[in-house]
Design a protein around this motif. Structure first.
Motif, PDB file in Angstrom:
ATOM      1  N   ASN A  27       0.826  -1.205   0.000  1.00  0.00           N
ATOM      2  CA  ASN A  27       0.000   0.000   0.000  1.00  0.00           C
ATOM      3  C   ASN A  27       0.862   1.258   0.000  1.00  0.00           C
ATOM      4  N   LYS A  84       1.908   1.645  -3.399  1.00  0.00           N
ATOM      5  CA  LYS A  84       0.788   1.958  -4.291  1.00  0.00           C
ATOM      6  C   LYS A  84       0.311   3.382  -4.117  1.00  0.00           C
ATOM      7  N   TYR A  85       0.300   3.848  -2.843  1.00  0.00           N
ATOM      8  CA  TYR A  85      -0.255   5.173  -2.590  1.00  0.00           C
ATOM      9  C   TYR A  85       0.826   6.234  -2.415  1.00  0.00           C
ATOM     10  N   ASP A 106       4.723   5.802   5.680  1.00  0.00           N
ATOM     11  CA  ASP A 106       5.238   6.119   4.332  1.00  0.00           C
ATOM     12  C   ASP A 106       5.199   7.625   4.113  1.00  0.00           C
ATOM     13  N   GLY A 108      -1.040   9.879   1.485  1.00  0.00           N
ATOM     14  CA  GLY A 108      -1.785  10.003   2.752  1.00  0.00           C
ATOM     15  C   GLY A 108      -3.210   9.479   2.625  1.00  0.00           C
ATOM     16  N   ILE A 111     -11.331   3.031   5.748  1.00  0.00           N
ATOM     17  CA  ILE A 111     -10.457   2.281   4.825  1.00  0.00           C
ATOM     18  C   ILE A 111     -10.281   0.822   5.232  1.00  0.00           C
ATOM     19  N   HIS A 132     -13.641  -1.320   0.640  1.00  0.00           N
ATOM     20  CA  HIS A 132     -13.583   0.145   0.637  1.00  0.00           C
ATOM     21  C   HIS A 132     -12.359   0.590  -0.153  1.00  0.00           C
ATOM     22  N   GLY A 190     -10.348   4.072  -1.651  1.00  0.00           N
ATOM     23  CA  GLY A 190     -10.249   5.528  -1.660  1.00  0.00           C
ATOM     24  C   GLY A 190     -10.259   6.027  -3.100  1.00  0.00           C
ATOM     25  N   GLY A 236      -6.768  -1.070  -6.428  1.00  0.00           N
ATOM     26  CA  GLY A 236      -6.753  -2.323  -5.658  1.00  0.00           C
ATOM     27  C   GLY A 236      -8.135  -2.944  -5.597  1.00  0.00           C
ATOM     28  N   THR A 237      -8.269  -3.947  -4.729  1.00  0.00           N
ATOM     29  CA  THR A 237      -9.562  -4.630  -4.579  1.00  0.00           C
ATOM     30  C   THR A 237     -10.340  -4.091  -3.391  1.00  0.00           C
ATOM     31  N   GLY A 238      -9.696  -3.320  -2.559  1.00  0.00           N
ATOM     32  CA  GLY A 238     -10.375  -2.812  -1.365  1.00  0.00           C
ATOM     33  C   GLY A 238     -10.422  -3.855  -0.248  1.00  0.00           C
ATOM     34  N   LEU A 294      -6.582  -3.907   3.452  1.00  0.00           N
ATOM     35  CA  LEU A 294      -6.551  -3.440   4.842  1.00  0.00           C
ATOM     36  C   LEU A 294      -7.500  -4.233   5.739  1.00  0.00           C
ATOM     37  N   SER A 340       1.210   8.495   5.502  1.00  0.00           N
ATOM     38  CA  SER A 340       0.384   8.027   6.617  1.00  0.00           C
ATOM     39  C   SER A 340       1.141   6.973   7.406  1.00  0.00           C
TER      40      SER A 340
HETATM   41  P1  ADP Z   1      -6.893  -1.370  -2.010  1.00  0.00           P
HETATM   42  O1  ADP Z   1      -5.514  -0.905  -1.779  1.00  0.00           O
HETATM   43  O2  ADP Z   1      -6.959  -2.653  -2.742  1.00  0.00           O
HETATM   44  O3  ADP Z   1      -7.809  -0.325  -2.547  1.00  0.00           O
HETATM   45  P2  ADP Z   1      -6.908  -1.495   0.820  1.00  0.00           P
HETATM   46  O4  ADP Z   1      -7.914  -2.105   1.745  1.00  0.00           O
HETATM   47  O5  ADP Z   1      -5.529  -1.990   0.947  1.00  0.00           O
HETATM   48  O6  ADP Z   1      -7.506  -1.700  -0.621  1.00  0.00           O
HETATM   49  O7  ADP Z   1      -6.977   0.021   1.052  1.00  0.00           O
HETATM   50  C1  ADP Z   1      -8.200   0.688   1.115  1.00  0.00           C
HETATM   51  C2  ADP Z   1      -8.027   2.151   0.823  1.00  0.00           C
HETATM   52  O8  ADP Z   1      -7.234   2.740   1.856  1.00  0.00           O
HETATM   53  C3  ADP Z   1      -7.257   2.429  -0.420  1.00  0.00           C
HETATM   54  O9  ADP Z   1      -8.103   2.466  -1.558  1.00  0.00           O
HETATM   55  C4  ADP Z   1      -6.642   3.765  -0.144  1.00  0.00           C
HETATM   56  O10 ADP Z   1      -7.535   4.800  -0.436  1.00  0.00           O
HETATM   57  C5  ADP Z   1      -6.404   3.748   1.332  1.00  0.00           C
HETATM   58  N1  ADP Z   1      -4.996   3.446   1.667  1.00  0.00           N
HETATM   59  C6  ADP Z   1      -4.506   2.260   2.037  1.00  0.00           C
HETATM   60  N2  ADP Z   1      -3.180   2.327   2.313  1.00  0.00           N
HETATM   61  C7  ADP Z   1      -2.833   3.600   2.120  1.00  0.00           C
HETATM   62  C8  ADP Z   1      -1.578   4.341   2.249  1.00  0.00           C
HETATM   63  N3  ADP Z   1      -0.468   3.741   2.624  1.00  0.00           N
HETATM   64  N4  ADP Z   1      -1.598   5.647   1.965  1.00  0.00           N
HETATM   65  C9  ADP Z   1      -2.737   6.243   1.589  1.00  0.00           C
HETATM   66  N5  ADP Z   1      -3.945   5.621   1.467  1.00  0.00           N
HETATM   67  C10 ADP Z   1      -3.976   4.319   1.720  1.00  0.00           C
END
Ligand code: ADP
Length: 659
Positions: A561, A564-565, A593, A597, A606, A611, A613, A621-623, A626, A650
């Motif tokens: 994550n 990815k973010y 990281d 954020g 999240i 869910h 973002g 991602g698949t949501g 987390l 975050s």
């Molecule tokens: P996915 O990554 O597959 O969308 P996650 O459950 O891992 O699903 O994350 C859910 C949401 O949380 C993400 O879509 C994103 O918006 C937010 N998120 C997760 N990790 C981070 C991060 N390290 N920094 C910012 N936003 C994050």
């Protein structure tokens, strides 16, 4: 009638002591009986019938041959005694035969009547049986001239009546009392009498018998009843029999005291009145004791049934309370009972008042979400269909989906079909329904997520395959195709982890966090396609108690994550650190990281399944990542949260048990 050897019958041991007492009594009985001393036609004492009956009772279970021998001996004894008293031989023999026949007929008749292998009177009617059989057989013996100087010619004579009564006293009193005293001992339901009470009854017995005999005009004869009634009210059945025996023997003995004998004048002379009183005294004593014993038995039975039904009720309520389903028992007058699950499911105290509208109280809605009115609800509970009905209830502001099944109970007890008691079974299917919805959505999501990269993959593969494509174009197409396939793998892996974690059990063991993270960094380095992996900083001094595979998945998700973010044009930086948690025995691990954020205000959201973002990161991602991560932490007993950094990026922090 006794069966003699032809069929197996339960033989009970013949008690030698009882036989000896009965034989001894029978040896002297004819001497006492044949010595008439008031009216030459009758005897003052005629113990033969009663004593004979007791003797037959004691030898009843002997083999047939021995039993017949006893009958012959009894006849011989009476005949011999009659001869000693200078009876003519035929008359002596007739007296012997009838004196033996009478107790035999009495014994057979009683055995028929009782139809059980015991002489002991068990209920009040048994005392009536003894009395009836006694009177019938003694009358018969009197009529056939059993007593030598009586016969049919004496039918109109009161002397026959006097004799019948006199003979009956011995048969009734002797038979009844020894049937109790010689019966096998058994536990009495009545408590034993106090010693002082026993002494008082004995003293009263002696005084009352003596008092009765002191005045031949009988003004005090009723005293005979006092000790027996007293004994009947305070003794066990056996104790009452002993007390009655004392009274009867004393009375018989008093008869021999010269000058105290009662007269034989008129149809009911004083002597016969005393006979009747002695019989009544025995009868009352046993009757009262039996009644008390019966009552004690009933009370004991009642208590046993009470305990049994308490036990059953307890079992039922335990079963009901351990049931996961809610159960309501509805009767004519509303709610009769419910279990703990029903209380939990409905979320508030259940009204006992039949007039309370449940539809309003629980805000009942149908499966379609529309309110159900009270009449419809009642009708539903009264006339249940074959299939359970789905209802929605409002509980603490949230909606529960409840499956309701109704069963009618004990129809036969009720007059009106509509009012039959019913059991209502409630099953909370909220999470099942939510899961179904979720899975439906998830399937669509998976299809959608796979279709995208698959189309991309197709396109790039086609381009790579194009013979006219330039080599660097083909190479770029191959790289993009690999990216698309990696994306598909990610979707599939997330999906698999999600399903496995639904039922998995962690197998914790001590894991050094530094080792786990180092392995993760290593494998990432290997995976990095273009060599530009994230910048990972480790500061992990702790060892935790965790399932190694799950811990690895957890860290992998978080690092993923973080990458990815982070904006595509930025080098991802990830810091992993471990600290002593404020709760002793726990380690807090932080993954932070410098990316985009967490979207403002979504720090909790999240973690929800599916869910996502805003699509700002490097990839979609698949949501699920987390929610899986938090579930892994929860499986180890820890907590997880996320926050936006003051600076960029975050921080995700979670706790695990210290090893
Ligand atoms: P996915 O990554 O597959 O969308 P996650 O459950 O891992 O699903 O994350 C859910 C949401 O949380 C993400 O879509 C994103 O918006 C937010 N998120 C997760 N990790 C981070 C991060 N390290 N920094 C910012 N936003 C994050």
């Amino acid at each position: 009638m006794r069966s003699h050897g032809h069929e197996a019958r339960p033989t009970r041991p013949v008690r030698a002591g009882h036989v000896a007492v009965a034989v001894a009594a029978y040896v002297v009985a004819p001497f006492l009986g044949l010595d008439g001393f008031v009216d030459p036609r009758i005897s003052e004492v005629w113990p033969l019938g009663g004593v004979g009956f007791v003797l037959l009772m004691t030898v009843w279970d002997l083999p047939r041959r021995w039993f017949v021998l006893v009958l012959v001996a009894m006849t011989a004894q009476t005949t011999g005694t009659a001869l000693v008293y200078e009876y003519a031989a035929p008359q002596a023999l007739w007296t012997g035969v009838t004196a033996t026949a009478q107790p035999l007929v009495m014994a057979v008749a009683l055995r028929r009547w009782f139809a059980r292998p015991c002489w002991r009177p068990e209920r009040q009617s048994d005392i009536g049986a003894y009395l009836a059989v006694t009177l019938a057989t003694t009358t018969l013996v009197g009529l056939v001239g059993g007593y030598p100087r009586l016969g049919l010619s004496d039918l109109d004579s009161v002397v026959l009546w006097w004799w019948v009564l006199r003979s009956s006293v011995f048969c009734f009193v002797g038979g009844l009392l020894f049937a109790v005293l010689f019966a096998p001992p058994r536990r009495s339901l009545l408590p034993p009498a106090q010693w002082w009470n026993t002494v008082l009854v004995v003293v009263a017995g002696v005084l009352c018998v003596v008092g009765t005999y002191l005045d031949s005009a009988l003004p005090l004869s009723w005293l005979l009843l006092v000790p027996s009634v007293w004994a009947g009210l305070t003794f066990t059945v056996r104790g009452a029999a002993w007390a009655s025996l004392l009274v009867a023997l004393l009375a018989a003995a008093m008869t021999y005291v010269p000058g105290l004998r009662f007269n034989y004048e008129g149809p009911l002379p004083a002597a016969s009145v005393v006979d009747l009183l002695v019989m009544a005294s025995t009868g009352f004593a046993l009757l009262l004791a039996l009644l008390r014993e019966e009552r004690a038995g009933l009370i004991e039975e009642l208590a046993r049934r009470g305990r049994e039904s308490d036990g059953r009720r307890e079992l039922l309520s335990t079963v009901l309370d351990t049931m996961a389903e809610g159960v309501l028992l509805l009767g004519r007058s509303g709610l009769r009972a419910h279990n703990a699950a029903a209380r939990r499911l409905l979320g508030r105290p259940l009204p006992r008042d039949p007039d309370v509208a449940w539809s309003e109280l629980f805000q009942v809605r149908g499966a379609d979400g529309l309110p159900v009115d009270e009449a419809t609800l009642r009708e539903m509970l009264r006339h249940p269909g074959d299939e359970p009905v789905e209802l929605q209830l409002d509980r603490d502001g949230s909606t529960r989906v409840v499956e309701v099944a109704v069963a009618r109970l004990a129809h036969e007890l009720d007059d009106g079909e509509d009012d039959a008691p019913r059991a209502v079974l409630l099953r909370d299917v909220t999470s099942q329904r939510a899961r179904l919805r979720e899975l439906g959505g998830f399937a669509g999501l998976v299809a959608h997520d796979l279709r995208g990269p698959l189309t991309v993959l197709d396109g790039w593969l086609e381009l790579a395959d194009d013979p006219e494509a330039a080599p660097d174009e083909a190479e770029a197409a191959m790289r993009r195709a690999r990216d698309a396939s990696a994306r598909m793998r990610q979707v599939i892996e997330d999906w698999l982890s999600y399903t496995v974690l639904q039922h998995g059990r962690p197998e914790p063991q001590p894991v050094r966090l530094a080792d786990a993270a180092a392995a993760l960094v290593e494998s990432r380095r290997g995976r990095a396609v273009d060599g530009t992996g994230p910048d990972i900083h480790l500061q992990l001094p702790h060892t935790v108690e965790a399932d190694p595979a799950l811990l690895r998945q957890l860290l992998d998700n978080l690092v993923d994550n973080a990458v990815k973010y982070t904006a595509p044009d930025q080098q991802p930086v990830v810091r992993l650190s471990s600290h002593d948690d404020h709760e002793p025995g726990w380690v807090r691990i932080e993954v932070s990281d410098e990316g985009i954020g967490i979207p403002e205000g979504q720090e909790e959201a999240i973690f929800e399944e599916f869910h996502r973002g805003p699509d700002e990161g490097r990839s979609r991602g698949t949501g699920l990542g987390l929610s899986l991560t938090r579930r892994i932490v929860a499986m180890h007993g820890g907590r997880m949260s996320a926050r936006r950094n003051d600076g960029p990026g975050s921080t995700f922090s979670f706790t695990l048990p210290l090893a």
